[in-house]
Design an enzyme around this catalytic site. Structure first.
Site, PDB file in Angstrom:
ATOM      1  N   GLN A  32     -15.470 -27.981 151.950  1.00  0.00           N
ATOM      2  CA  GLN A  32     -16.727 -27.409 152.415  1.00  0.00           C
ATOM      3  C   GLN A  32     -16.787 -27.366 153.940  1.00  0.00           C
ATOM      4  O   GLN A  32     -15.995 -28.011 154.621  1.00  0.00           O
ATOM      5  CB  GLN A  32     -17.896 -28.237 151.870  1.00  0.00           C
ATOM      6  CG  GLN A  32     -17.793 -29.716 152.219  1.00  0.00           C
ATOM      7  CD  GLN A  32     -18.434 -30.630 151.189  1.00  0.00           C
ATOM      8  OE1 GLN A  32     -19.298 -30.215 150.438  1.00  0.00           O
ATOM      9  NE2 GLN A  32     -18.032 -31.894 151.165  1.00  0.00           N
ATOM     10  N   HIS A  63     -32.479 -42.440 150.321  1.00  0.00           N
ATOM     11  CA  HIS A  63     -31.543 -43.493 149.905  1.00  0.00           C
ATOM     12  C   HIS A  63     -32.263 -44.683 149.275  1.00  0.00           C
ATOM     13  O   HIS A  63     -31.752 -45.291 148.326  1.00  0.00           O
ATOM     14  CB  HIS A  63     -30.667 -43.917 151.089  1.00  0.00           C
ATOM     15  CG  HIS A  63     -29.701 -42.846 151.493  1.00  0.00           C
ATOM     16  ND1 HIS A  63     -29.634 -42.324 152.758  1.00  0.00           N
ATOM     17  CD2 HIS A  63     -28.786 -42.149 150.764  1.00  0.00           C
ATOM     18  CE1 HIS A  63     -28.709 -41.369 152.800  1.00  0.00           C
ATOM     19  NE2 HIS A  63     -28.193 -41.245 151.607  1.00  0.00           N
ATOM     20  N   ASP A  87     -21.619 -40.104 152.720  1.00  0.00           N
ATOM     21  CA  ASP A  87     -22.147 -40.518 154.024  1.00  0.00           C
ATOM     22  C   ASP A  87     -22.362 -42.031 154.088  1.00  0.00           C
ATOM     23  O   ASP A  87     -22.471 -42.596 155.168  1.00  0.00           O
ATOM     24  CB  ASP A  87     -23.445 -39.762 154.331  1.00  0.00           C
ATOM     25  CG  ASP A  87     -24.449 -39.874 153.191  1.00  0.00           C
ATOM     26  OD1 ASP A  87     -25.011 -40.952 153.003  1.00  0.00           O
ATOM     27  OD2 ASP A  87     -24.663 -38.871 152.484  1.00  0.00           O
ATOM     28  N   ASP A 138     -12.011 -36.831 142.637  1.00  0.00           N
ATOM     29  CA  ASP A 138     -13.028 -36.062 141.905  1.00  0.00           C
ATOM     30  C   ASP A 138     -13.798 -36.987 140.950  1.00  0.00           C
ATOM     31  O   ASP A 138     -13.218 -37.541 140.008  1.00  0.00           O
ATOM     32  CB  ASP A 138     -12.296 -34.961 141.126  1.00  0.00           C
ATOM     33  CG  ASP A 138     -13.249 -34.060 140.372  1.00  0.00           C
ATOM     34  OD1 ASP A 138     -14.468 -34.345 140.379  1.00  0.00           O
ATOM     35  OD2 ASP A 138     -12.773 -33.081 139.782  1.00  0.00           O
ATOM     36  N   ASP A 156     -25.150 -39.358 143.639  1.00  0.00           N
ATOM     37  CA  ASP A 156     -25.729 -38.913 144.912  1.00  0.00           C
ATOM     38  C   ASP A 156     -24.986 -37.653 145.339  1.00  0.00           C
ATOM     39  O   ASP A 156     -24.119 -37.692 146.211  1.00  0.00           O
ATOM     40  CB  ASP A 156     -25.594 -40.029 145.949  1.00  0.00           C
ATOM     41  CG  ASP A 156     -26.149 -39.614 147.298  1.00  0.00           C
ATOM     42  OD1 ASP A 156     -26.825 -38.572 147.377  1.00  0.00           O
ATOM     43  OD2 ASP A 156     -25.881 -40.328 148.279  1.00  0.00           O
ATOM     44  N   SER A 157     -25.335 -36.563 144.699  1.00  0.00           N
ATOM     45  CA  SER A 157     -24.573 -35.327 144.897  1.00  0.00           C
ATOM     46  C   SER A 157     -25.245 -34.412 145.913  1.00  0.00           C
ATOM     47  O   SER A 157     -26.416 -34.592 146.255  1.00  0.00           O
ATOM     48  CB  SER A 157     -24.470 -34.570 143.566  1.00  0.00           C
ATOM     49  OG  SER A 157     -25.725 -34.023 143.238  1.00  0.00           O
ATOM     50  N   PRO A 163     -18.450 -27.847 145.256  1.00  0.00           N
ATOM     51  CA  PRO A 163     -17.815 -28.991 144.601  1.00  0.00           C
ATOM     52  C   PRO A 163     -18.742 -29.791 143.687  1.00  0.00           C
ATOM     53  O   PRO A 163     -18.276 -30.579 142.878  1.00  0.00           O
ATOM     54  CB  PRO A 163     -17.324 -29.852 145.774  1.00  0.00           C
ATOM     55  CG  PRO A 163     -18.004 -29.355 146.985  1.00  0.00           C
ATOM     56  CD  PRO A 163     -18.427 -27.937 146.727  1.00  0.00           C
TER      57      PRO A 163
HETATM   58  N1  SPD Z   1     -30.648 -29.940 149.415  1.00  0.00           N
HETATM   59  C1  SPD Z   1     -29.898 -31.083 149.802  1.00  0.00           C
HETATM   60  C2  SPD Z   1     -29.783 -32.104 148.726  1.00  0.00           C
HETATM   61  C3  SPD Z   1     -28.863 -33.197 149.122  1.00  0.00           C
HETATM   62  C4  SPD Z   1     -28.859 -34.349 148.197  1.00  0.00           C
HETATM   63  N2  SPD Z   1     -27.833 -35.319 148.536  1.00  0.00           N
HETATM   64  C5  SPD Z   1     -27.946 -35.949 149.771  1.00  0.00           C
HETATM   65  C6  SPD Z   1     -26.865 -36.936 150.013  1.00  0.00           C
HETATM   66  C7  SPD Z   1     -27.320 -38.079 150.839  1.00  0.00           C
HETATM   67  N3  SPD Z   1     -26.517 -39.234 150.697  1.00  0.00           N
END
Ligand code: SPD
Length: 277
Positions: A32, A63, A87, A138, A156-157, A163
């Site tokens: 990305q 978080h 992150d 993955d 936590d996507s 991806p």
């Molecule tokens: N529209 C953005 C959504 C992001 C969700 N995930 C954030 C990751 C932070 N650790």
């Protein structure tokens, strides 16, 4: 840098812009586009493929809500899995639980973590902890192939494009169910119910079709699309409103507390209606 703006396009009729004071980094990783900028309003931000993921100013809300809700429900979380979360913000919050012995984290994009360590040290503070086992691979494949069992799985996507698409599939949630202990809890970020009702509803229906209990809950994220932001929790055993643990056990939080926990599960009628409740 006098008049540079980052535009986040949400829907064909809605976009948000943030004033940029500096562009610190911009690269195309194997997965990305990753951009790190200083903004006037949100402090430093990380953007993946044009979508804001974290900002220094509001990351604590997301978080704390993705971590402390499930970890306060489970009476003794010891083994935790994080899918995504490169992150480090989710990992940082999980590490606040002394009961937690091991945290596996599966992040597909090594560069997200490397750049977080460089530009977001407050988010990335947990990577050095010996309880954290970070693998760059993955998460979908890991869930299909692993035999390890967890007390809590946190997904936590990023948004369901690129991806992250498979992280919103029924098959993936089924594999999460299989990797949870008999009283395990799954939590996933499930997007904006107002702007992306299809994703919100399909996530709920998939989890409700697999887990004995499925419970959406809400927060508000100033840096994301406006209105409520949702998470969906799948529970094998525990009622999320009957907290088994000591809900005040983690000190020094800025958003989450016992009352916020209870309130987060109260859904406005238009959202209940979407779910047929
Ligand atoms: N529209 C953005 C959504 C992001 C969700 N995930 C954030 C990751 C932070 N650790």
């Amino acid at each position: 840098m006098n008049d540079i703006w980052f535009y986040e396009n949400h829907t064909p009729g809605y976009e948000v812009r943030w004033k940029i004071t500096d562009i610190l980094h911009d690269e195309k990783s194997d997965f990305q586009q990753i951009t790190i900028m200083e903004t006037l309003e949100l402090g430093r931000i990380m953007v993946l493929d044009g979508a804001l993921q974290v900002s220094e100013k509001d990351e604590f809300i997301y978080h704390e809500m993705i971590v402390h809700v499930p970890l306060s429900i489970h009476p003794r979380p010891q083994d935790v899995l994080i899918i995504g979360g490169g992150d480090g913000g989710t990992l940082r919050e999980v590490l606040k639980y002394e009961t937690v012995k091991a945290i596996d984290m599966l992040e597909i994009d090594r560069r997200v973590t490397e750049l977080s360590k460089e530009y977001f040290p407050a988010l990335a503070s947990g990577f050095a902890d010996p309880r954290a086992r970070v693998t760059f691979d993955d998460g979908v494949k890991y869930m299909a192939e692993s035999s390890r069992l967890y007390d809590v799985i946190i997904v936590d996507s990023s948004d369901p494009v690129g991806p992250a698409v498979q992280l919103f599939s029924r098959e993936f949630y089924q594999n999460c169910f299989a990797r949870l202990k008999e009283d395990g809890i799954l939590v996933v970020q499930s997007e904006s119910p107002f702007f992306y009702p299809e994703t919100f509803v399909s996530t709920y229906k998939s989890i409700a079709g697999i887990f004995p209990g499925a419970y959406p809950y809400l927060t508000a994220m100033p840096g994301y699309i406006s209105g409520p932001w949702s998470f969906t929790l799948g529970s094998k055993k525990y009622d999320p409103l009957a907290l088994a643990g000591d809900r005040e056990a983690v000190k020094g939080l800025k958003y989450y507390n016992g009352k916020v926990h209870q309130a987060a599960f109260v859904l406005p009628q238009y959202i209940s209606d979407m779910l047929g409740q």
